[in-house]
Design a protein around this motif. Sequence first.
Motif, short mmCIF file in Angstrom:
data_model
loop_
_atom_site.label_atom_id
_atom_site.label_comp_id
_atom_site.label_asym_id
_atom_site.label_seq_id
_atom_site.Cartn_x
_atom_site.Cartn_y
_atom_site.Cartn_z
N UNK A 106 0.82 -1.22 0.00
CA UNK A 106 0.00 0.00 0.00
C UNK A 106 0.86 1.26 0.00
N UNK A 107 1.91 1.28 0.82
CA UNK A 107 2.71 2.49 1.00
C UNK A 107 4.02 2.49 0.24
N UNK A 108 4.44 1.35 -0.27
CA UNK A 108 5.73 1.29 -0.96
C UNK A 108 6.83 0.85 -0.01
N UNK A 109 8.03 0.68 -0.56
CA UNK A 109 9.17 0.17 0.24
C UNK A 109 9.68 1.21 1.23
N UNK A 110 9.59 2.50 0.89
CA UNK A 110 10.04 3.55 1.81
C UNK A 110 8.82 4.29 2.34
N UNK A 111 8.48 4.04 3.60
CA UNK A 111 7.29 4.65 4.18
C UNK A 111 7.59 5.11 5.60
N UNK A 112 6.66 5.88 6.14
CA UNK A 112 6.79 6.39 7.51
C UNK A 112 5.95 5.56 8.49
N UNK A 113 5.71 4.33 8.15
CA UNK A 113 4.85 3.48 8.97
C UNK A 113 5.69 2.64 9.94
N UNK A 114 5.36 2.73 11.20
CA UNK A 114 5.96 1.86 12.21
C UNK A 114 5.03 0.66 12.45
N UNK A 115 5.63 -0.49 12.59
CA UNK A 115 4.86 -1.72 12.80
C UNK A 115 5.12 -2.22 14.21
N UNK A 116 4.04 -2.46 14.95
CA UNK A 116 4.15 -3.00 16.30
C UNK A 116 3.41 -4.34 16.34
N UNK A 117 4.15 -5.41 16.55
CA UNK A 117 3.57 -6.75 16.65
C UNK A 117 3.86 -7.27 18.06
N UNK A 118 2.82 -7.55 18.78
CA UNK A 118 2.96 -8.07 20.15
C UNK A 118 2.04 -9.29 20.30
#
Length: 404
Positions: free
Chosen positions: A277-289
């Motif tokens: 959706x956002x491409x390889x370079x994005x400002x999205x942080x992923x939190x998996x817990x």
Amino acid sequence: MKNSLKKRSRIGDKTSLLLKFNYASSFLSFLFGIACYFYLEVVTVIPFIFWGYTVLNCLNVVTFNRHGNLVIMAVVTSILSLLSTLIITFYSGGIQSAFIFVLPVIVLAGYISTSAFGRIYLYAILTIILLIYWGSVSEVFFFENVVPPASKNMFGLLSLLFSVYLLEGVFGRNLLKAHFKMRKTKDEVEEKILEKENLLKEVHHRVKNNLQTISSLINLQSRNVEDLSIKKMLKSSQNRVIAMAMIHEMLYTREDASQIDCASYVQELVEHLVRSVKGTSSNIDIVIDIAEIKFNIDTAIPIGLLVNEAITNSLRYGIVDDAKGTVFVKMKREAEELVLEMGDDGKGFPDEITYKNSKSMGLQLMQKLVRQLRGSLHRAPKTKGTHYIIRFREVSGQLAENAQ
């Protein structure tokens, strides 16, 4: 049906072993009685006990051929053997009698019927041996040795040969055959399990390839579509297919072809969605817990599709354009339920919009998937962005089919 055949096979093995013991012990007792009476000059009690045992044990076998009850035959055999051995031991020297070594053979005969009966005989015979010893050293019991001194060594030799043959020739040989049979069965079962595991992995591999082919076809189709809304719909469908394909890929590349590690699967899926959706370079942080949880495929597929819908909506509508944001997926166990939380810290959407009044296919699909998991779907109120809370239980294939 298979369990019934196995049970009959075990009963057949026990019957065969007990019959061999009865035939061998009766025949040897008959010969031992002849040897005692005519060659060892033991003319009282002992030879008649041997012959009496032979006759009664043969009657026991004949009776078994009529009633067919293995337990009854085993109990009668054990009682006859115990009484005969005790009388012969009493009249051949007590604790010093070589014939006392036949008592351990009787314990094995007792185990043929049931393990409980065998244990009873084990403790009973241990007690009897201790009583014989106590009676011998304290002279409380009177032991009459009717074996002439000149025949004592020969009687001891025949007694040892009698017990050794029953132990090795009957029980030992049968145990060896049983061991090889069990080993062969174990090897066959392991081979079949390995064959089924390889076949199952091959099935998952082919399903994954087919799903990837479908994904590629959707991708090719979307290239020829100029309408942006249709492109998004096709891309959503493609991501749903990929979410299922990733599950089958994990199942055929992992050692366990029946369980999916939820944490690694969700991590890979969310990373793929962000790139998609956002491409390889994005400002999205992923939190998996996610705790150490594994699911079968019937639970893993709805979970993957739920994560796909929630995170895709977050990336498209919650965190718009190139804005910085965070998407999260959390899962934990609470009593008999599992709690799945997922969402974002974006702009969110009004609480009034639900799957009932929304035209969004994503929200309606999420509700159906939750129902398939026998769970409930809620949105956390008064939180920044969108925050879904799903409570569910792991399902089997049958339940999943019924839910659909």
